[in-house]
Scaffold this motif. Structure first.
Motif, PDB file in Angstrom:
ATOM      1  N   VAL A 197       1.515  -8.615  -4.345  1.00 42.88           N
ATOM      2  CA  VAL A 197       2.191  -7.677  -3.138  1.00 42.88           C
ATOM      3  C   VAL A 197       2.239  -8.704  -2.034  1.00 42.88           C
ATOM      4  O   VAL A 197       0.745  -8.955  -1.540  1.00 42.88           O
ATOM      5  CB  VAL A 197       2.021  -6.279  -2.891  1.00 42.88           C
ATOM      6  CG1 VAL A 197       2.600  -5.911  -1.529  1.00 42.88           C
ATOM      7  CG2 VAL A 197       2.187  -5.510  -4.243  1.00 42.88           C
ATOM      8  N   ALA A 198       3.087  -9.173  -1.394  1.00 40.29           N
ATOM      9  CA  ALA A 198       2.780 -10.482  -0.325  1.00 40.29           C
ATOM     10  C   ALA A 198       4.159 -10.257   0.655  1.00 40.29           C
ATOM     11  O   ALA A 198       5.272  -9.806   0.039  1.00 40.29           O
ATOM     12  CB  ALA A 198       2.675 -11.531  -0.858  1.00 40.29           C
TER      13      ALA A 198
ATOM     14  N   MET B  48       2.011   0.176  -4.141  1.00 41.53           N
ATOM     15  CA  MET B  48       1.159   0.972  -4.991  1.00 41.53           C
ATOM     16  C   MET B  48       1.775   2.099  -5.617  1.00 41.53           C
ATOM     17  O   MET B  48       1.655   2.278  -6.901  1.00 41.53           O
ATOM     18  CB  MET B  48      -0.154   1.702  -4.153  1.00 41.53           C
ATOM     19  CG  MET B  48      -0.877   0.277  -3.516  1.00 41.53           C
ATOM     20  SD  MET B  48      -2.246   1.423  -2.311  1.00 41.53           S
ATOM     21  CE  MET B  48      -2.844   0.002  -1.423  1.00 41.53           C
ATOM     22  N   TRP B  49       2.492   2.931  -4.739  1.00 43.97           N
ATOM     23  CA  TRP B  49       3.061   4.097  -5.438  1.00 43.97           C
ATOM     24  C   TRP B  49       4.142   3.905  -6.305  1.00 43.97           C
ATOM     25  O   TRP B  49       4.257   4.274  -7.589  1.00 43.97           O
ATOM     26  CB  TRP B  49       3.735   4.917  -4.289  1.00 43.97           C
ATOM     27  CG  TRP B  49       4.387   6.242  -4.859  1.00 43.97           C
ATOM     28  CD1 TRP B  49       3.844   7.440  -5.190  1.00 43.97           C
ATOM     29  CD2 TRP B  49       5.791   6.179  -4.712  1.00 43.97           C
ATOM     30  NE1 TRP B  49       4.975   8.462  -5.698  1.00 43.97           N
ATOM     31  CE2 TRP B  49       6.105   7.412  -5.433  1.00 43.97           C
ATOM     32  CE3 TRP B  49       6.751   5.468  -4.316  1.00 43.97           C
ATOM     33  CZ2 TRP B  49       7.364   8.050  -5.585  1.00 43.97           C
ATOM     34  CZ3 TRP B  49       8.170   6.015  -4.788  1.00 43.97           C
ATOM     35  CH2 TRP B  49       8.373   7.257  -5.120  1.00 43.97           C
ATOM     36  N   MET B  50       4.955   2.864  -6.009  1.00 41.49           N
ATOM     37  CA  MET B  50       5.761   2.426  -6.780  1.00 41.49           C
ATOM     38  C   MET B  50       5.602   1.870  -8.209  1.00 41.49           C
ATOM     39  O   MET B  50       6.193   1.838  -9.356  1.00 41.49           O
ATOM     40  CB  MET B  50       6.816   1.228  -6.031  1.00 41.49           C
ATOM     41  CG  MET B  50       7.787   1.735  -5.052  1.00 41.49           C
ATOM     42  SD  MET B  50       8.376   0.335  -4.386  1.00 41.49           S
ATOM     43  CE  MET B  50      10.013   1.065  -3.742  1.00 41.49           C
TER      44      MET B  50
ATOM     45  N   LEU C  49      -3.009  -7.287  -3.976  1.00 37.89           N
ATOM     46  CA  LEU C  49      -2.458  -7.106  -2.509  1.00 37.89           C
ATOM     47  C   LEU C  49      -2.961  -8.548  -1.716  1.00 37.89           C
ATOM     48  O   LEU C  49      -4.168  -8.466  -1.605  1.00 37.89           O
ATOM     49  CB  LEU C  49      -2.612  -5.709  -2.036  1.00 37.89           C
ATOM     50  CG  LEU C  49      -1.641  -4.737  -2.111  1.00 37.89           C
ATOM     51  CD1 LEU C  49      -1.155  -4.812  -3.764  1.00 37.89           C
ATOM     52  CD2 LEU C  49      -1.907  -3.529  -1.728  1.00 37.89           C
ATOM     53  N   PHE C  50      -1.960  -9.127  -1.020  1.00 36.66           N
ATOM     54  CA  PHE C  50      -2.342 -10.000   0.086  1.00 36.66           C
ATOM     55  C   PHE C  50      -2.681  -9.218   1.060  1.00 36.66           C
ATOM     56  O   PHE C  50      -2.565  -8.010   1.317  1.00 36.66           O
ATOM     57  CB  PHE C  50      -1.276 -10.911   0.207  1.00 36.66           C
ATOM     58  CG  PHE C  50      -1.118 -12.146  -0.962  1.00 36.66           C
ATOM     59  CD1 PHE C  50      -1.028 -11.640  -2.360  1.00 36.66           C
ATOM     60  CD2 PHE C  50      -1.445 -13.449  -0.695  1.00 36.66           C
ATOM     61  CE1 PHE C  50      -1.055 -12.781  -3.208  1.00 36.66           C
ATOM     62  CE2 PHE C  50      -1.529 -14.340  -1.712  1.00 36.66           C
ATOM     63  CZ  PHE C  50      -1.358 -14.009  -2.978  1.00 36.66           C
ATOM     64  N   ASN C  51      -3.559  -9.849   2.208  1.00 28.78           N
ATOM     65  CA  ASN C  51      -3.736  -9.186   3.628  1.00 28.78           C
ATOM     66  C   ASN C  51      -2.873  -8.149   4.208  1.00 28.78           C
ATOM     67  O   ASN C  51      -1.683  -8.543   4.167  1.00 28.78           O
ATOM     68  CB  ASN C  51      -4.276 -10.202   4.504  1.00 28.78           C
ATOM     69  CG  ASN C  51      -5.510 -11.111   4.149  1.00 28.78           C
ATOM     70  OD1 ASN C  51      -5.245 -11.453   2.945  1.00 28.78           O
ATOM     71  ND2 ASN C  51      -6.562 -11.110   4.924  1.00 28.78           N
ATOM     72  N   HIS C  52      -3.353  -7.157   4.361  1.00 26.86           N
ATOM     73  CA  HIS C  52      -2.290  -6.188   5.051  1.00 26.86           C
ATOM     74  C   HIS C  52      -3.168  -5.160   6.193  1.00 26.86           C
ATOM     75  O   HIS C  52      -4.145  -4.951   6.040  1.00 26.86           O
ATOM     76  CB  HIS C  52      -1.678  -5.168   4.102  1.00 26.86           C
ATOM     77  CG  HIS C  52      -2.523  -4.638   3.023  1.00 26.86           C
ATOM     78  ND1 HIS C  52      -3.096  -5.315   1.941  1.00 26.86           N
ATOM     79  CD2 HIS C  52      -3.131  -3.539   3.046  1.00 26.86           C
ATOM     80  CE1 HIS C  52      -3.675  -4.364   1.295  1.00 26.86           C
ATOM     81  NE2 HIS C  52      -3.919  -3.278   1.681  1.00 26.86           N
TER      82      HIS C  52
ATOM     83  N   SER D 226      -6.668  -4.597  -6.400  1.00 24.34           N
ATOM     84  CA  SER D 226      -7.244  -5.728  -6.577  1.00 24.34           C
ATOM     85  C   SER D 226      -6.794  -6.721  -5.480  1.00 24.34           C
ATOM     86  O   SER D 226      -6.095  -6.113  -4.456  1.00 24.34           O
ATOM     87  CB  SER D 226      -6.402  -6.670  -8.093  1.00 24.34           C
ATOM     88  OG  SER D 226      -7.050  -6.384  -9.040  1.00 24.34           O
ATOM     89  N   SER D 227      -7.259  -7.940  -5.262  1.00 20.89           N
ATOM     90  CA  SER D 227      -7.116  -8.685  -3.892  1.00 20.89           C
ATOM     91  C   SER D 227      -6.530 -10.088  -4.163  1.00 20.89           C
ATOM     92  O   SER D 227      -7.216 -10.816  -5.057  1.00 20.89           O
ATOM     93  CB  SER D 227      -8.351  -8.377  -3.346  1.00 20.89           C
ATOM     94  OG  SER D 227      -8.575  -9.492  -2.188  1.00 20.89           O
ATOM     95  N   SER D 228      -5.508 -10.760  -3.364  1.00 14.62           N
ATOM     96  CA  SER D 228      -5.626 -12.037  -3.270  1.00 14.62           C
ATOM     97  C   SER D 228      -6.684 -12.858  -3.022  1.00 14.62           C
ATOM     98  O   SER D 228      -6.771 -14.041  -3.381  1.00 14.62           O
ATOM     99  CB  SER D 228      -4.514 -12.326  -2.065  1.00 14.62           C
ATOM    100  OG  SER D 228      -5.154 -11.847  -0.909  1.00 14.62           O
TER     101      SER D 228
END
Ligand code: NAP
Ligand code: G4F
Length: 329
Positions: free
Chosen positions: A247-248, A233-235, A180-183, A128-130
């Motif tokens: 996640v940010a 992701m793995w965690m 997840l926010f931009n990475h 999913s995405s911010s």
């Protein structure tokens, strides 16, 4: 001892490559879904760059082709599924809205259906995405913040997000979303702004170009490093109960300031080279994103390890080498 088996869709992308490396280092047997390409020699360039191409098993399939997914799941029987495949470039989603809906939205339903039919005991991660926060409803976005998608991409991701929750609640499957926010990283696609900037800086520094053409310099993003984010992701999939997590890095920066950092790393001034071109603007913009990752900190023990400054330096240095060696990535 038999190795734990993971299946990654989108294994040839930025996150797929970093996640493969992480899982292999953790003793997993890593399988990936790869769509057919006429340029097969270029398809695995990111896995090769990270030195893990020979340790992954690739399967021919496509998110829009349910039977291919069923066949792959049946032969791999993974314990963990990471669904990273998508048409992931926001700007393209206005040019190809149907395709984006098909792959980034309905493709996820295909994956969920295939899992329900073939391996319902597996654990499923959805990327999913911010971007779903869009026109932000709160200054800092958490799992509780309402969504307001501003692009066909974001709308497709939001559908996929709720389908993932729906399969968890309807069928009691272990499915979850990482918001997840931009990475970014040296393996980021060249069309995304950070990599476009670091590649441009390298070309200018090496005398191959004299300007960098960008769009909206005032947009703000919460930028982290992909290497740190695949760990989250793995965690998530190691928890007893499935749940959704933001996640940010909890820091937001303008595109303009990203330019300043990248140019100053090679002793240049961004203002001397950056040109604004309206053609790079979007029909509607996400002005600012800033994530609250407290839940991931508290429940997963996850924290971003790489600072923005460290990441920018790593990306510019990698592009200097690549441009000098005329490598393509
Ligand atoms: P990426 O580099 O663009 O990779 C996308 C992957 O999806 C590629 O491997 C691509 O294959 C594959 N793919 C595209 N269409 C497909 C199809 N029809 N069937 C099977 N595979 C297909 O994206 P990323 O940056 O690694 O991001 C991974 C995921 O996280 C994506 O879902 C993205 O939307 C999401 N996300 C990314 C970010 C970020 O900042 N990076 C933030 C939030 C969410 P090809 O190599 O053949 O093109
Ligand atoms: O790098 P971008 O294209 O990333 P964007 O749109 O934020 O999407 C990325 O992050 C999402 C997570 O929030 C992911 F879901 C998605 O898959 C993807 O990975 O653009 C960032 C910002 C935008 O505001 C854009 O308007 O940079 C601005 N920008 C300014 N000039 C530019 C440019 N973006 C691009 N790609 N190219 C430019 O020349």
């Amino acid at each position: 001892m038999t190795k734990k088996r993971a299946l990654i869709t989108g294994i040839t992308g930025q996150d797929g490559a970093y996640l493969s490396k992480l899982l292999i280092e953790n003793g997993y047997e890593v399988h990936g879904v790869v769509r057919r390409s006429a340029s097969a020699d270029l398809v695995c360039s990111r896995l090769i760059w990270l030195g893990v191409a020979d340790e992954t098993v690739l399967h021919d399939g496509d998110l829009t082709d349910l039977s291919s997914l069923i066949r792959i799941l049946d032969s791999v029987k993974p314990a963990e599924i990471y669904n990273l495949a998508a048409q992931s470039f926001v700007k393209s989603s206005w040019q190809q809205p149907y395709l984006t809906g098909l792959v980034t939205g309905l493709g996820v339903t295909n994956m969920l259906e295939a899992m329900r039919l073939v391996c319902p005991e597996a654990r499923f991660y959805q990327a999913s995405s911010s971007e779903m926060y869009g026109q932000v409803q709160e200054p800092i976005q958490s799992e509780k913040t309402s969504f307001y998608p501003r692009s066909p991409y974001a709308a497709a991701k939001l559908y996929a997000h709720w389908m993932t929750i729906n399969y968890r609640e309807s069928f009691n499957l272990y499915t979850l979303n990482g918001i997840l926010f931009n990475h970014e990283s040296p393996l980021r696609g060249i069309e995304f702004v950070t990599r476009k900037i670091t590649d441009g800086v390298a070309r200018i520094k090496l005398g191959l170009s004299d300007e960098l053409s960008l769009g909206n310099l005032e947009a703000k993003r919460d930028w982290g490093h992909a290497r740190d984010y695949v760990k989250a992701m793995w965690m998530m999939l190691q928890q007893d109960q499935p749940d959704d997590y933001v996640v940010a890095t909890q820091r937001t920066t303008t595109v303009r300031d990203f330019c300043t950092l990248a140019f100053s790393h090679v002793g240049l001034k961004a203002d001397d080279y950056v040109r604004v071109d309206k053609r790079h603007f979007r029909p509607s913009e996400v002005d600012v994103l800033l994530g609250d990752a407290s839940k991931a900190h508290d429940k997963l023990g996850w924290k971003a390890e790489t600072t923005l400054e460290e990441m920018v330096a790593e990306m510019v240095d990698a592009d200097l080498v690549r441009v000098q060696q005329k490598e393509h990535l």
